[in-house]
Design an enzyme around this catalytic site. Structure first.
Site: not given
Length: 325
Positions: A87, A109, A139
């Site tokens: 995240h 990511c 995130e």
């Protein structure tokens, strides 16, 4: 993604529509492999800040292999090996880890990292950023930490009313979003934001990731044909929760979120001929197969996979682990 076992003929009139794509995305696959590779290379324990991905099964499986999950870097011992979750994290987290000489591997990511860089760039260009996302999500916390003074959270349409008044006169205003939101809901929020802030600019590209969009489109493709939709995923998984919402908004009479097949309530099947199945981007296929097997016990033995997109994206491991292939 393994293929489902499809029966040659319909025996009961009961049917399963299996949404594709579903399950693991490239970012989740990379993050999970990062922890596994770190365990192989450095040995247990490997500390992981927060859940590596939002899935109970994945977290429990990695814990059995020697991963230790902590809420903050400060909870790990001096000099520990640590993986940051998919995240993404704020610069402050990197600083906390460095202060304890923690050897950190960032499994964020790449599509989240892209948003971090956008936030940094627009901040330097003098923009105030309206960040659409869910308060408290890792995130969101990580992304907003890259521009603490100039980034303002918009949590749903209701969140627009809480934005500071000075933004009404701010000429440099742009919106960005969390990567795992509902596409339709995000566009609704943007429309409402532009009513209040006519000067609001669009980002150069959409931040909602390809996997989130593809899984929502796949659910839309089957929802109207289903009386019931079962989404496999954890309740703290934003993209999984969104799939349940998308199913209900696009024709499914009922939709439920389950972590495991054992959570399925047979009472859900009353009057139901067709059941749709999908899974969130952090869900391994073994859990979907468990749901298919569970439904077969109740006569849902005809499985049709409905594919709306092909996914071939693969992300490289963090640089420190690449030479370990």
């Amino acid at each position: 993604m393994s293929s489902p076992v499809i029966s040659p003929e319909t025996k009961t009139g009961k049917k399963i529509l299996l949404a594709a794509p579903r399950g693991y995305c490239a970012g989740v696959d990379r993050a999970v492999e990062t922890v596994e590779r770190a365990l192989e290379e450095y040995g247990a324990p490997i500390y992981v800040r927060k859940e590596i991905v939002h899935n109970r099964y994945v977290v429990d499986t990695l814990a059995e292999k020697g991963a230790i999950f902590v809420n903050e870097a400060s909870e790990a011992p001096e000099g520990a090996n640590m993986v940051f979750s998919a995240h993404g994290v704020s610069p402050m987290v990197h600083e906390e880890a460095a202060a304890k000489n923690i050897k950190a591997i960032d499994a964020a990511c790449p599509l989240v990292t892209k948003v971090h860089k956008e936030v940094q760039r627009f901040d330097k260009q003098g923009f105030h950023i309206l960040f659409i996302g869910h308060e408290g999500h890792e995130e969101v916390e990580g992304t907003m930490g890259h521009s603490v003074e100039k980034t303002h959270l918009v949590d749903g349409v209701a969140g627009i009313a809480t934005l500071p008044e000075f933004l009404n006169d701010e000429p440099n205003l742009i919106w960005l979003s969390q990567t795992t939101l509902s596409v339709d809901e995000t566009m609704e929020i943007v429309r409402e934001l532009k009513v209040k802030f006519p000067q609001l600019q669009d980002p150069p590209s959409d931040d909602i990731c390809y996997a989130t969009q593809n899984r929502q489109v796949a659910v839309k493709a089957i929802a109207e044909r289903c009386e019931l939709m079962i989404v496999v995923g954890s309740r703290n998984s934003s993209n999984s929760v969104r799939l349940v919402e998308v199913a209900k908004q696009n024709g499914a009479d009922n939709a439920y979120l389950v972590d495991y097949a054992r959570e399925i309530d047979p009472a859900w099947f009353e009057g139901v001929e067709t059941i749709g199945i999908s899974s969130g981007a952090s869900v391994p296929e073994i859990l979907v197969q468990g749901v298919i097997e569970r439904l077969a016990e109740f006569g849902y033995d005809d499985v049709e996979e409905v594919t709306s997109a092909a996914e071939k994206i693969v992300f490289a491991l963090p640089r420190v682990l690449r030479h370990k292939n």
